[in-house]
Write a protein that holds these residues in place. Structure first.
Motif, PDB file in Angstrom:
ATOM      1  N   ARG A   1       7.045  -4.949 -33.566  1.00  0.00           N
ATOM      2  CA  ARG A   1       8.214  -5.700 -34.315  1.00  0.00           C
ATOM      3  C   ARG A   1       8.632  -4.766 -35.445  1.00  0.00           C
ATOM      4  NH1 ARG A   1       5.137 -11.318 -36.032  1.00  0.00           N
ATOM      5  NH2 ARG A   1       5.061 -12.282 -33.964  1.00  0.00           N
ATOM      6  N   ASN A   2       8.163  -3.498 -35.606  1.00  0.00           N
ATOM      7  CA  ASN A   2       8.580  -2.733 -36.700  1.00  0.00           C
ATOM      8  C   ASN A   2       9.104  -1.261 -35.648  1.00  0.00           C
ATOM      9  OD1 ASN A   2       7.831  -4.149 -38.774  1.00  0.00           O
ATOM     10  ND2 ASN A   2       5.899  -3.353 -38.949  1.00  0.00           N
ATOM     11  N   SER A   3       9.086  -1.380 -34.416  1.00  0.00           N
ATOM     12  CA  SER A   3       9.766  -0.225 -33.782  1.00  0.00           C
ATOM     13  C   SER A   3      11.088   0.128 -33.710  1.00  0.00           C
ATOM     14  CB  SER A   3       9.201  -0.417 -32.406  1.00  0.00           C
ATOM     15  OG  SER A   3       9.844  -1.425 -31.569  1.00  0.00           O
ATOM     16  N   PRO A   4      11.534   1.267 -33.746  1.00  0.00           N
ATOM     17  CA  PRO A   4      13.154   1.563 -33.668  1.00  0.00           C
ATOM     18  C   PRO A   4      14.038   0.872 -32.657  1.00  0.00           C
ATOM     19  CG  PRO A   4      11.808   3.463 -33.885  1.00  0.00           C
ATOM     20  CD  PRO A   4      10.677   2.418 -33.386  1.00  0.00           C
TER      21      PRO A   4
ATOM     22  N   CYS B   1       1.246   4.431 -24.579  1.00  0.00           N
ATOM     23  CA  CYS B   1       1.068   5.124 -25.888  1.00  0.00           C
ATOM     24  C   CYS B   1       1.763   6.351 -25.898  1.00  0.00           C
ATOM     25  CB  CYS B   1      -0.448   5.310 -26.231  1.00  0.00           C
ATOM     26  SG  CYS B   1      -1.359   3.761 -26.482  1.00  0.00           S
ATOM     27  N   GLY B   2       1.827   7.171 -24.767  1.00  0.00           N
ATOM     28  CA  GLY B   2       2.484   8.485 -24.782  1.00  0.00           C
ATOM     29  C   GLY B   2       3.907   8.315 -24.945  1.00  0.00           C
TER      30      GLY B   2
ATOM     31  N   MET C   1       8.872   8.874 -28.156  1.00  0.00           N
ATOM     32  CA  MET C   1      10.256   8.315 -28.990  1.00  0.00           C
ATOM     33  C   MET C   1      10.000   8.647 -30.238  1.00  0.00           C
ATOM     34  SD  MET C   1      10.911   4.318 -29.065  1.00  0.00           S
ATOM     35  CE  MET C   1       9.408   3.949 -29.633  1.00  0.00           C
ATOM     36  N   LEU C   2       8.566   8.439 -31.003  1.00  0.00           N
ATOM     37  CA  LEU C   2       8.478   8.695 -32.383  1.00  0.00           C
ATOM     38  C   LEU C   2       8.882  10.175 -32.611  1.00  0.00           C
ATOM     39  CD1 LEU C   2       7.531   8.410 -35.192  1.00  0.00           C
ATOM     40  CD2 LEU C   2       5.005   8.684 -34.341  1.00  0.00           C
TER      41      LEU C   2
ATOM     42  N   LEU D   1      11.667  11.911 -35.072  1.00  0.00           N
ATOM     43  CA  LEU D   1      11.595  12.924 -36.280  1.00  0.00           C
ATOM     44  C   LEU D   1      12.310  14.191 -36.031  1.00  0.00           C
ATOM     45  CD1 LEU D   1       7.390  12.705 -36.333  1.00  0.00           C
ATOM     46  CD2 LEU D   1       8.953  11.929 -38.074  1.00  0.00           C
ATOM     47  N   ASN D   2      12.416  14.541 -34.727  1.00  0.00           N
ATOM     48  CA  ASN D   2      13.489  15.578 -34.559  1.00  0.00           C
ATOM     49  C   ASN D   2      14.568  15.540 -35.205  1.00  0.00           C
ATOM     50  OD1 ASN D   2      11.212  17.006 -33.451  1.00  0.00           O
ATOM     51  ND2 ASN D   2      11.887  16.284 -31.143  1.00  0.00           N
TER      52      ASN D   2
END
Length: 798
Positions: free
Chosen positions: A688-691, A744-745, A750-751, A755-756
């Protein structure tokens, strides 16, 4: 020829003539006292002759023993004793060697009377303080021989008792003679202790029916006829009382081995008696050494039967109760870690039903014996905690909490091979241990004694479906808050017309208590409210909830807390009336009773007459035939209470606001039935909190039709939500590891990309005044221009 013999007799050394003259013609006449005085005077006048006197007496005694002339043997020993008591010159050492040689000769004899005679002489010698040290004297033979006499199996019981008592006295003499002499062989060496201690325990066990008479060896009184067990206890106390710091281990280890070899742990009685003697006899600052040895022995017996382990734990319990404060020593947490480890081990044994033993293969477990062991460990944990100061007890509480599998916090514990039931049993046992530690816990600063790292995990258990766990949590909370021993006065839910008869102890709420409630009050209220909603709650739960509310009112309440507690009580009344919660009739009655009893208490604590009158009127009128008709005068009215309390200066705006608990993800996580469900809930929150959800949809216009459709479809939406959650749980439970890892990978990738992007924005240099350039890929890039080439506006230059 007669003249020649008389002449030769006259030429004999004087000391020999004096020695010969002390022996009468008839041994029945005893020692010739006048001649004994002459011999003693000669020995004192010519001390250099003392060693020769001793050697000659030894020679005569050996000859008389060989010829069975026991009367002369007794006379010789009496003479030796008198010379030993009278002479303290530097040449006494050589005389002592002759004396010990004669004592040894008597102890080696087969006649019990000679053994007892030799022992009595040795005891007299042991009580003499010598002026000069001895570098070469050895007592190894005497330790061995006296130990052997302690185990005498002579046929005649009276003579057997005398021999055993002689052996005990002999060992006592050896200890007295050597324990304080640094030049002697160390009596505390294992080779000596392994003989002395078992010999004493053997005789102590024969009098197991008699209790330990006194907590101190100095308080023992001699009787006209002392039994071997009583003499042994006195000797054992004296031995332990002389033990220094470095000797405790050597003195206690043989006790542990003796109890092991003779299977005396299972009976508990004798083992407890032995260690009571030990704990009362040793110096108090050495108590923790005994406790550490017992803990180590418990570890060594981890594969022994439950009765053996329970016996060791019972001894630990008694030892902790006797020892002075601080007896646990420097390794406080290690003590509790050992006990908790054995508690968990016992739970594993109980669930698996057996365990592998090195010597006898698979051993079958008796469930009731393991339960007895678990209860013994829990009691022992509480006994140890009672010896600790407040700050150390707080550390122990945090330590135990860190061992409990907590929903949603650290569910992935080392596998016990017993599944969810094993985790549940561990939770119950550790919470029982925590309850024992908190019993009698009192602190002046609740904020430091109960930090978030302890209180948050504890309160999360209050939302568990397991009724036993919830009750344990409530008992722990009540024990922690009760600092003035008011708890017994609120053990049951009752309506008391005048609480002054309870003689409650109420202190003004301190600044630290105010800070504690400001930080944790809403947390506590929410869990009280949610506990009342649990359908599995029974009478003890509601009684503890009443106690908790009452104790908060007396221990931690200021004006704001009182207002909030009244709001909670009114919210509980609404809960009992609500048809949506589907509470059983018993629970609804219990919640009504809880709310009524508490409002009756708080109204009298506030001392507002109108408030008390309203509460009493409602309680008096509340005699319904059915809960469905509770209304009007049968209910506590929030408006009425707000009005009467507002006149006394209470916050009317807050009073008029109904209490509504705030539900968090913790509530749902605490309701989990498996680790897989917890993971699925966490994934749901993350998703629910994902981009991917960043793009917002346009605001939908809310109309009557929209609300109508929402009400009609609410049931369907709830079913869809349950189905979606079920699919997520099933995915994590049944999907291949590779698929879960790939999922999970992908999220990790995506995370990383996000960050990049953030790093590129934050690290990229600002545009220069010279403008930008275009790269070969068509992207604009900032051109790096030296500062001295930049063109700044005139206003920026000075």
């Amino acid at each position: 020829m007669t003249g020649v013999c008389g002449c030769c007799g006259a030429l004999r050394p004087r000391y020999k003539r004096l020695v010969d003259n002390i022996f009468p013609e008839d041994p029945e006449d005893g020692l010739v006292k006048a001649n004994m005085e002459k011999l003693t005077f000669y020995a004192l006048s010519a001390p250099e002759k003392l060693d020769r006197i001793g050697a000659y007496l030894s020679e005569r005694l050996s000859r008389d023993v060989a010829r069975h002339r026991y009367g002369y043997v007794c006379i010789a020993m009496e003479a030796l004793d008198q010379l030993l008591m009278a002479c303290h010159c530097q040449s006494i050492n050589l005389f002592v060697e002759s004396f010990l040689k004669m004592v040894r000769k008597l102890l080696e004899a087969d006649k019990p009377n000679l053994q007892i005679l030799g022992t009595n002489s040795f005891v007299k010698f042991a009580n003499i303080e010598e002026d000069t040290p001895s570098y070469h004297r050895s007592y190894d033979f005497f330790v061995s021989r006296f130990s052997e006499m302690c185990h005498s199996s002579y046929e005649d019981p009276d003579i057997r008792t005398k021999i055993r008592m002689a052996g005990i006295k002999g060992l006592q003499g050896v200890v007295r003679k050597t324990v304080n002499d640094e030049l002697q062989a160390n009596i505390w060496d294992p080779q000596h202790m392994d003989k002395i201690v078992p010999s004493l325990l053997f005789n102590l066990q024969s009098g197991e029916g008699t209790e330990s008479r006194s907590p101190s060896p100095l308080q023992s009184s001699k009787k006209e006829k002392e039994s071997p067990a009583e003499l042994t206890e006195r000797c054992f106390r004296e031995l332990l009382g002389r033990a220094a710091y470095g000797n405790i281990k050597n003195a206690v280890t043989p006790v542990l081995m003796h109890l092991d070899n003779h299977s005396l742990w299972e009976g508990k009685t004798f083992a407890v008696r032995c260690f009571k003697i030990i704990m009362y006899s040793i110096q108090s600052q050495h108590s923790h050494l005994v406790i550490q040895q017992l803990l180590g022995h418990l570890d060594a017996n981890s594969k022994s039967s439950a009765t053996v382990r329970a016996g060791i734990v019972e001894v630990l319990l008694e030892a902790a109760a006797i020892a002075a404060s601080g007896s646990v020593g420097p390794t406080v947490l290690e003590v509790f870690n050992t006990l908790l480890r054995h508690l968990r081990l016992s739970v594993d044994y109980e669930l698996t039903g057996s365990y592998e033993c090195t010597n006898i293969g698979t051993k079958i477990i008796k469930e009731h014996e393991e339960r007895q062991l678990q209860e013994a460990v829990i009691r022992t944990i509480g006994s140890f905690a009672n010896t600790l100061p407040t700050y150390q007890r707080s550390e122990v509480m945090l330590f135990i909490m860190g061992k409990i599998p907590i929903p949603g916090m650290h569910p992935t514990l080392p596998s016990t091979g017993s599944g969810p039931e094993g985790n549940r049993m561990i939770q119950v046992m550790l919470l029982k241990s925590l309850r024992q530690v908190t019993c009698g816990f009192q602190t002046t600063n609740m904020l430091t004694a109960l930090p978030n790292s302890f209180l948050d995990p504890l309160l999360s258990f209050a939302l568990q479906e397991d009724a036993e766990i919830r009750l344990l949590v409530l008992e722990i909370l009540v024990s922690l808050i009760d600092r003035h021993d008011n708890l017994p006065k609120f053990s049951t839910i009752s309506i008391i017309s005048d609480i002054s008869v309870l003689k409650l102890k109420v202190d003004k709420c301190s600044r630290q208590d105010n800070l504690f409630m400001k930080k944790h009050a809403q947390h506590l209220y929410r869990h009280i409210y949610l506990c009342c909603k649990e359908q599995s709650s029974v009478r003890p739960h509601f009684e503890k909830l009443y106690s908790l509310l009452a104790l908060i009112s007396m221990e931690l309440a200021n004006e704001e807390v009182v207002v909030d507690l009244i709001r909670v009580a009114l919210a509980l009344q609404d809960l009992a009336l609500s048809s949506e919660e589907m509470l059983p009739v018993y629970n609804r009655c219990a919640v009504h009773a809880l709310s009524s009893a508490y409002l009756n208490l708080i109204s009298q604590l506030t001392t507002v007459p109108a408030f008390c009158q309203h509460v009493h009127e409602v309680i008096f009128n509340r005699i319904p035939k059915t809960l469905e008709k509770l209304e009007g005068e049968l209910l506590f009215q929030q408006a009425k209470i707000t009005e009467v309390l507002g006149g006394s200066g209470y916050n009317t705006e807050r009073l008029a606001t109904p209490y509504v608990p705030q539900f968090t993800d913790e509530d749902r996580l605490s309701k989990r039935k498996s680790i897989g469900e917890t993971i699925s809930l966490q994934v749901e929150v993350e998703s629910r909190n994902s981009p991917e959800k960043e793009e917002r949809t346009p605001a939908e216009e809310i109309t009557f039709e929209t609300l109508k459709n929402a009400i009609v479809d609410s049931v369907g939406v709830e079913e869809q939500e349950k189905e979606r959650r079920r699919q997520v749980v099933e995915k994590f439970q049944k999907a291949p590891f590779e698929e879960i890892a790939a999922h999970c990978g992908a999220r990790a990738t995506m995370l990383q990309s996000k960050l990049n992007q953030i790093f590129e924005i934050t690290i990229r240099p600002p545009p220069s005044p010279s403008g930008t350039i275009t790269s070969s890929y068509g992207q604009t890039q900032s051109r790096s221009v030296p500062v001295y080439e930049m063109k700044f506006p005139d206003l920026c230059v000075y």
